[in-house]
Design an enzyme around this catalytic site. Structure first.
Site, PDB file in Angstrom:
ATOM      1  N   GLU A  14      -7.308 -12.476   6.130  1.00 44.75           N
ATOM      2  CA  GLU A  14      -6.247 -11.865   6.955  1.00 44.75           C
ATOM      3  C   GLU A  14      -6.725 -11.995   8.402  1.00 44.75           C
ATOM      4  OE1 GLU A  14      -5.885  -7.599   6.522  1.00 44.75           O
ATOM      5  OE2 GLU A  14      -3.875  -7.544   7.452  1.00 44.75           O
TER       6      GLU A  14
ATOM      7  N   HIS B  29      -8.222  -8.411  -0.555  1.00 46.56           N
ATOM      8  CA  HIS B  29      -7.760  -8.911   0.736  1.00 46.56           C
ATOM      9  C   HIS B  29      -8.834  -9.867   1.263  1.00 46.56           C
ATOM     10  CE1 HIS B  29      -5.008  -5.578   0.535  1.00 46.56           C
ATOM     11  NE2 HIS B  29      -4.612  -5.648   1.795  1.00 46.56           N
TER      12      HIS B  29
ATOM     13  N   HIS C 175       0.871  -1.183   0.000  1.00 45.08           N
ATOM     14  CA  HIS C 175       0.000   0.000   0.000  1.00 45.08           C
ATOM     15  C   HIS C 175       0.903   1.227   0.000  1.00 45.08           C
ATOM     16  CE1 HIS C 175      -3.563  -2.446   1.154  1.00 45.08           C
ATOM     17  NE2 HIS C 175      -2.627  -3.200   1.700  1.00 45.08           N
TER      18      HIS C 175
END
Ligand SMILES: Nc1ncnc2[nH]cnc12
Ligand SMILES: [Zn+2]
Length: 330
Positions: free
Chosen positions: A197, A194, A16
């Site tokens: 996680e 994502h 990121h």
């Protein structure tokens, strides 16, 4: 530098750009822009990097975006990352940015993209790194917000390779973004998300089945579901794993407990990445060294991780083949 000291050539696929903001640059940009920061200096800010879970990190990460205001700020941020990534052996980077973290503060999308592209367009020549952008939606905001962001991004699509999905995972399942990802795909964008996680393994399957993503970011919780692992292996779905991040955000107790060796052993297409290197204690080369030392990964396994990173990239076949060849024969 001798051959044994030279870092392995690799692609970074989970990074990121806002997470590369080092405290020193944050203070410099705050000064330049007249932005107030609640810390006295970079050391005091660094001392605040003690996270209890994903949300505690995100609170600080979004707070610090306030110093990023002009095209030059975004260009400086990206240039600093690319300079450091070159030293880490990165030859190709697919870089997330979070437009909504900026447009919600009144910074135009064109300012963000313009600054990032200014740095990225010079990257191959200056740093030997090819670079692409992944526009990531904040999953804790409404899907309508993401759809509006995608439509605002239409004038900039020549600079954007893919869309992603990040921010607070639990309670925000992938299916919430079904229409957004369908529209992104229709616009010719590649899709990643994502998943797994902090969120459950079911979110990984949902990201594949409902959003049609080609890659899963993190994905470590797949290891709780043997059937899902078998599917990810059979379909060779890439997982962009971020070991330092997983420890700092307490998804894994210590680096020595990380499931990476078991993931490799299972035949998963795993890659190693830094996620938010300024916040999590190191860049991608530090992550490679960390897993080598804490988990006893062999040179062959490290080379497999590097090879996987090129294999899992969105590079055109010729550049992919060139970078795979730079690693030597398998
Ligand atoms: N590790 C992470 N998980 C979810 N969203 C993020 N945004 C930046 N880093 C992130
Ligand atoms: Zn991430």
């Amino acid at each position: 530098m001798t051959a044994s000291q030279r870092p392995l050539p690799k692609a970074e696929l989970h990074l990121h750009i806002e997470g590369t903001l080092e405290p020193e640059l944050a203070f410099e940009l705050a000064r330049r822009n007249g932005a107030e920061l609640p810390w006295a200096d970079p050391d005091e800010l660094r001392a605040a990097y003690a996270f209890t879970e994903l949300q505690s990190f995100l609170d600080l990460y979004y707070r610090l975006t306030d110093v990023l205001r002009t095209e030059q700020d975004f260009a400086d941020l990206a240039e600093a990352y690319l300079r450091r990534a070159a030293r880490a052996g990165v030859r190709h980077a697919e870089i997330f940015f979070d437009p909504q973290a900026h447009t919600s503060r009144g910074v135009e999308l064109g300012t963000v993209v313009g600054g990032l592209v200014a740095a990225l367009s010079e990257s191959e020549q200056r740093h030997g790194i090819s670079a692409q952008l992944i526009l990531s939606f904040l999953r804790d905001l409404p899907a309508e917000d993401a759809l509006r962001t995608l439509r605002e991004a239409k004038p900039f699509l020549e600079h954007i390779t893919a869309v992603g999905l990040d921010s607070a995972e639990v309670g925000h399942p992938p299916a919430k973004f079904r229409e957004v990802f369908a529209e992104a795909r229709a616009l010719g964008l590649r899709c990643v998300a994502h998943a797994g996680e902090e969120g459950p393994p079911a979110y990984i399957a949902e990201a594949l089945d409902v959003l049609g993503v080609e890659r899963i970011d993190h994905g470590i919780r797949c290891m709780e579901d043997p059937e899902l692992v078998a599917r990810l292996v059979a379909e060779q779905i890439p997982l962009t794993v971020c070991p330092f991040s997983n420890v700092r955000l307490r998804c894994v107790d210590t680096l020595a407990d990380h499931p990476l060796p078991a993931m490799l052993e299972a035949g998963l297409l795993v890659t190693v990445n830094s996620d938010d290197p300024s916040y999590f204690g190191g860049y991608v080369d530090d992550n490679f060294a960390g897993v080598r030392d804490a988990l006893g990964l062999t040179e062959d396994q490290l080379r497999t991780l590097a090879r996987n990173s090129f294999q899992a990239s969105f590079l055109p076949p010729a550049r992919k083949a060139e970078l795979l060849a730079s690693l030597g024969a398998p």
